[in-house]
Design a protein around this motif. Structure first.
Motif, PDB file in Angstrom:
ATOM      1  N   PHE A 110      11.274   9.348  -5.934  1.00 19.87           N
ATOM      2  CA  PHE A 110      10.303   8.363  -5.455  1.00 19.87           C
ATOM      3  C   PHE A 110      10.877   7.567  -4.291  1.00 19.87           C
ATOM      4  CE2 PHE A 110       8.895   3.967  -5.360  1.00 19.87           C
ATOM      5  CZ  PHE A 110       7.537   4.138  -5.143  1.00 19.87           C
ATOM      6  N   LYS A 111      12.113   7.075  -4.461  1.00 20.81           N
ATOM      7  CA  LYS A 111      12.725   6.262  -3.406  1.00 20.81           C
ATOM      8  C   LYS A 111      12.873   7.055  -2.121  1.00 20.81           C
ATOM      9  CE  LYS A 111      15.343   3.094  -6.376  1.00 20.81           C
ATOM     10  NZ  LYS A 111      16.695   2.637  -6.753  1.00 20.81           N
ATOM     11  N   THR A 112      13.270   8.309  -2.235  1.00 22.47           N
ATOM     12  CA  THR A 112      13.438   9.149  -1.045  1.00 22.47           C
ATOM     13  C   THR A 112      12.105   9.345  -0.328  1.00 22.47           C
ATOM     14  OG1 THR A 112      15.291  10.299  -2.076  1.00 22.47           O
ATOM     15  CG2 THR A 112      14.222  11.404  -0.225  1.00 22.47           C
ATOM     16  N   ILE A 113      11.070   9.651  -1.084  1.00 20.38           N
ATOM     17  CA  ILE A 113       9.745   9.873  -0.483  1.00 20.38           C
ATOM     18  C   ILE A 113       9.199   8.565   0.096  1.00 20.38           C
ATOM     19  CG2 ILE A 113       7.353  10.530  -0.991  1.00 20.38           C
ATOM     20  CD1 ILE A 113       8.558  12.559  -3.001  1.00 20.38           C
ATOM     21  N   PHE A 114       9.425   7.473  -0.613  1.00 23.31           N
ATOM     22  CA  PHE A 114       9.003   6.155  -0.130  1.00 23.31           C
ATOM     23  C   PHE A 114       9.645   5.851   1.227  1.00 23.31           C
ATOM     24  CE2 PHE A 114       9.669   1.380  -0.523  1.00 23.31           C
ATOM     25  CZ  PHE A 114       8.361   1.037  -0.221  1.00 23.31           C
ATOM     26  N   LEU A 115      10.951   6.084   1.309  1.00 27.67           N
ATOM     27  CA  LEU A 115      11.661   5.868   2.582  1.00 27.67           C
ATOM     28  C   LEU A 115      11.136   6.797   3.674  1.00 27.67           C
ATOM     29  CD1 LEU A 115      15.348   5.419   1.385  1.00 27.67           C
ATOM     30  CD2 LEU A 115      13.968   3.730   2.584  1.00 27.67           C
ATOM     31  N   MET A 116      10.940   8.056   3.346  1.00 27.98           N
ATOM     32  CA  MET A 116      10.463   9.027   4.336  1.00 27.98           C
ATOM     33  C   MET A 116       9.053   8.676   4.821  1.00 27.98           C
ATOM     34  SD  MET A 116      13.013  10.847   4.926  1.00 27.98           S
ATOM     35  CE  MET A 116      12.199  11.898   6.078  1.00 27.98           C
ATOM     36  N   ASN A 117       8.209   8.226   3.898  1.00 26.65           N
ATOM     37  CA  ASN A 117       6.853   7.828   4.300  1.00 26.65           C
ATOM     38  C   ASN A 117       6.905   6.659   5.282  1.00 26.65           C
ATOM     39  OD1 ASN A 117       5.622   9.781   2.754  1.00 26.65           O
ATOM     40  ND2 ASN A 117       5.193   8.420   1.037  1.00 26.65           N
ATOM     41  N   GLN A 132       0.830  -1.206   0.000  1.00 29.44           N
ATOM     42  CA  GLN A 132       0.000   0.000   0.000  1.00 29.44           C
ATOM     43  C   GLN A 132       0.866   1.257   0.000  1.00 29.44           C
ATOM     44  OE1 GLN A 132      -2.634  -0.348   3.362  1.00 29.44           O
ATOM     45  NE2 GLN A 132      -3.861  -1.958   2.399  1.00 29.44           N
ATOM     46  N   LEU A 133       1.926   1.238   0.798  1.00 27.66           N
ATOM     47  CA  LEU A 133       2.827   2.387   0.863  1.00 27.66           C
ATOM     48  C   LEU A 133       3.510   2.614  -0.485  1.00 27.66           C
ATOM     49  CD1 LEU A 133       4.062   4.569   2.712  1.00 27.66           C
ATOM     50  CD2 LEU A 133       5.884   2.931   3.237  1.00 27.66           C
ATOM     51  N   LEU A 134       3.900   1.543  -1.119  1.00 24.06           N
ATOM     52  CA  LEU A 134       4.530   1.622  -2.431  1.00 24.06           C
ATOM     53  C   LEU A 134       3.575   2.282  -3.434  1.00 24.06           C
ATOM     54  CD1 LEU A 134       7.194   0.538  -3.773  1.00 24.06           C
ATOM     55  CD2 LEU A 134       5.893  -1.486  -4.403  1.00 24.06           C
ATOM     56  N   HIS A 135       2.330   1.833  -3.448  1.00 21.26           N
ATOM     57  CA  HIS A 135       1.339   2.379  -4.392  1.00 21.26           C
ATOM     58  C   HIS A 135       0.914   3.798  -4.029  1.00 21.26           C
ATOM     59  CE1 HIS A 135       0.732  -1.081  -6.989  1.00 21.26           C
ATOM     60  NE2 HIS A 135       0.912  -1.822  -5.910  1.00 21.26           N
ATOM     61  N   LYS A 136       0.733   4.046  -2.749  1.00 23.78           N
ATOM     62  CA  LYS A 136       0.323   5.386  -2.318  1.00 23.78           C
ATOM     63  C   LYS A 136       1.413   6.397  -2.657  1.00 23.78           C
ATOM     64  CE  LYS A 136      -1.317   8.053   1.656  1.00 23.78           C
ATOM     65  NZ  LYS A 136      -1.123   9.260   0.907  1.00 23.78           N
ATOM     66  N   THR A 137       2.666   6.038  -2.422  1.00 19.54           N
ATOM     67  CA  THR A 137       3.764   6.938  -2.745  1.00 19.54           C
ATOM     68  C   THR A 137       3.798   7.216  -4.244  1.00 19.54           C
ATOM     69  OG1 THR A 137       5.046   6.071  -0.889  1.00 19.54           O
ATOM     70  CG2 THR A 137       6.260   7.294  -2.563  1.00 19.54           C
ATOM     71  N   TYR A 138       3.588   6.178  -5.028  1.00 19.23           N
ATOM     72  CA  TYR A 138       3.585   6.341  -6.487  1.00 19.23           C
ATOM     73  C   TYR A 138       2.422   7.235  -6.927  1.00 19.23           C
ATOM     74  CZ  TYR A 138       3.417   5.292 -11.462  1.00 19.23           C
ATOM     75  OH  TYR A 138       3.385   5.401 -12.826  1.00 19.23           O
ATOM     76  N   GLU A 139       1.253   7.006  -6.359  1.00 13.83           N
ATOM     77  CA  GLU A 139       0.079   7.799  -6.736  1.00 13.83           C
ATOM     78  C   GLU A 139       0.228   9.265  -6.337  1.00 13.83           C
ATOM     79  OE1 GLU A 139      -3.137   5.723  -4.862  1.00 13.83           O
ATOM     80  OE2 GLU A 139      -2.939   3.988  -6.210  1.00 13.83           O
ATOM     81  N   ASP A 140       0.941   9.531  -5.250  1.00 12.57           N
ATOM     82  CA  ASP A 140       1.126  10.902  -4.777  1.00 12.57           C
ATOM     83  C   ASP A 140       2.192  11.665  -5.565  1.00 12.57           C
ATOM     84  OD1 ASP A 140      -0.820  10.430  -2.911  1.00 12.57           O
ATOM     85  OD2 ASP A 140       0.556  10.226  -1.211  1.00 12.57           O
ATOM     86  N   MET A 141       2.988  10.961  -6.334  1.00 14.01           N
ATOM     87  CA  MET A 141       4.057  11.604  -7.116  1.00 14.01           C
ATOM     88  C   MET A 141       3.474  12.102  -8.436  1.00 14.01           C
ATOM     89  SD  MET A 141       7.002  10.929  -5.339  1.00 14.01           S
ATOM     90  CE  MET A 141       8.251  11.174  -6.559  1.00 14.01           C
ATOM     91  N   ASN A 142       4.126  13.114  -9.015  1.00 19.95           N
ATOM     92  CA  ASN A 142       3.667  13.509 -10.346  1.00 19.95           C
ATOM     93  C   ASN A 142       4.371  12.639 -11.389  1.00 19.95           C
ATOM     94  OD1 ASN A 142       6.093  14.699 -11.407  1.00 19.95           O
ATOM     95  ND2 ASN A 142       5.687  16.570 -10.236  1.00 19.95           N
ATOM     96  N   GLU A 143       3.850  12.637 -12.579  1.00 19.94           N
ATOM     97  CA  GLU A 143       4.327  11.725 -13.622  1.00 19.94           C
ATOM     98  C   GLU A 143       5.780  11.970 -14.023  1.00 19.94           C
ATOM     99  OE1 GLU A 143       1.716  11.487 -16.975  1.00 19.94           O
ATOM    100  OE2 GLU A 143      -0.051  11.370 -15.700  1.00 19.94           O
ATOM    101  N   ASN A 144       6.277  13.153 -13.818  1.00 20.05           N
ATOM    102  CA  ASN A 144       7.643  13.490 -14.226  1.00 20.05           C
ATOM    103  C   ASN A 144       8.668  13.268 -13.118  1.00 20.05           C
ATOM    104  OD1 ASN A 144       6.616  14.269 -16.732  1.00 20.05           O
ATOM    105  ND2 ASN A 144       6.233  16.361 -16.017  1.00 20.05           N
ATOM    106  N   SER A 145       8.253  12.739 -11.985  1.00 14.52           N
ATOM    107  CA  SER A 145       9.172  12.523 -10.866  1.00 14.52           C
ATOM    108  C   SER A 145      10.217  11.474 -11.224  1.00 14.52           C
ATOM    109  CB  SER A 145       8.410  12.076  -9.625  1.00 14.52           C
ATOM    110  OG  SER A 145       7.527  13.069  -9.210  1.00 14.52           O
ATOM    111  N   LYS A 146      11.408  11.694 -10.732  1.00 16.38           N
ATOM    112  CA  LYS A 146      12.507  10.765 -10.984  1.00 16.38           C
ATOM    113  C   LYS A 146      12.464   9.640  -9.957  1.00 16.38           C
ATOM    114  CE  LYS A 146      15.382  14.196 -13.057  1.00 16.38           C
ATOM    115  NZ  LYS A 146      16.497  15.029 -13.041  1.00 16.38           N
ATOM    116  N   LEU A 147      13.107   8.538 -10.329  1.00 12.38           N
ATOM    117  CA  LEU A 147      13.133   7.363  -9.454  1.00 12.38           C
ATOM    118  C   LEU A 147      13.770   7.685  -8.105  1.00 12.38           C
ATOM    119  CD1 LEU A 147      12.556   4.387  -9.004  1.00 12.38           C
ATOM    120  CD2 LEU A 147      14.722   3.850 -10.141  1.00 12.38           C
TER     121      LEU A 147
END
Length: 169
Positions: free
Chosen positions: A139-146, A121-136
Motif C-alpha cells: 500500500f505504501k509503495t503504491i501510495f507513494l507511486m501514485n 483522496q489519494l489515500l482513500h483511492k489507493t486503499y480502494e484500488d488495493m485488494n483486501e489481502n494487500s500488505k501495508l
C-alpha cells in the motif's frame, strides 16, 4: 508710550513667546515620531505573526507529503488501520493549525485546503484500488507511486507560501 509698570511683563512675553512656539513644535514633532514608531512596531509585529503562520503551514505541508506519511506508525498495522490513523493524524494537525488562516492570504489558505484534500483522496483511492489481502508495505509503495506520478501540488503550495513570504519581508 508704555506705562513703565508693564514694561517688565512686555519684555517677558517677548522673550517667552519664541520659547513657547519652539516648545510646541518640539512636542508636535515628538508626538508625530512616537506615532510613526508605534506604527512601525505594529507592522513589524504583524509581519512576525504572518511569518510564524507561514512557517507552521509549511511544516504542516511537509508532514503531509506521502514520503513523510509512510514513515509514521508501526509497520505491523493492517492497511485499513494505517489509513485510519494517517487520516486522523492529518485532521488533528490541520485543526490545530486552522487558526493560521487569519494570517495568510485567502489563496494560500485555499491551496493548503486543496493539498490536504488531495492527499486524503489519494489515500482513500489507493486503499480502494488495493485488494483486501494487500500488505501495508505494498500500500505504501503504491501510495507513494501514485503521488509521484501526479502533480506535486504540495511543493507548488509551499512555493506559493514562499512567494507570500517574500512579499512580507
Amino acid at each position: 508710550m508704555f506705562d513703565s509698570d508693564y514694561l517688565p511683563y512686555a519684555v517677558a512675553v517677548i522673550i517667552a513667546l519664541p520659547f513657547l512656539v519652539f516648545t510646541k513644535q518640539f512636542v508636535n514633532s515628538f508626538v508625530r515620531l512616537k506615532k510613526q514608531e508605534i506604527n512601525f512596531l505594529a507592522t513589524k509585529s504583524n509581519s512576525e505573526i504572518k511569518l510564524q503562520a507561514l512557517e507552521r503551514m509549511t511544516l504542516f505541508l511537509e508532514r503531509l507529503k506521502p514520503s513523510n506519511l509512510v514513515m509514521k506508525f508501526d509497520k505491523g498495522l493492517q492497511t485499513h488501520e494505517f489509513v485510519f490513523l494517517t487520516e486522523k493524524n492529518i485532521t488533528e494537525e490541520f485543526e490545530y493549525n486552522a487558526s493560521q488562516q487569519l494570517y495568510i492570504s485567502k489563496s494560500s489558505w485555499q491551496d493548503i485546503l486543496t493539498s490536504k484534500s488531495n492527499i486524503m483522496q489519494l489515500l482513500h483511492k489507493t486503499y480502494e484500488d488495493m485488494n483486501e489481502n494487500s500488505k501495508l508495505e505494498d500500500f505504501k509503495t503504491i501510495f507513494l507511486m501514485n503521488y509521484v506520478n501526479s502533480e506535486d501540488y504540495i511543493s507548488d503550495t509551499i512555493e506559493n507560501l514562499r512567494k507570500e513570504l517574500n512579499k512580507i519581508i
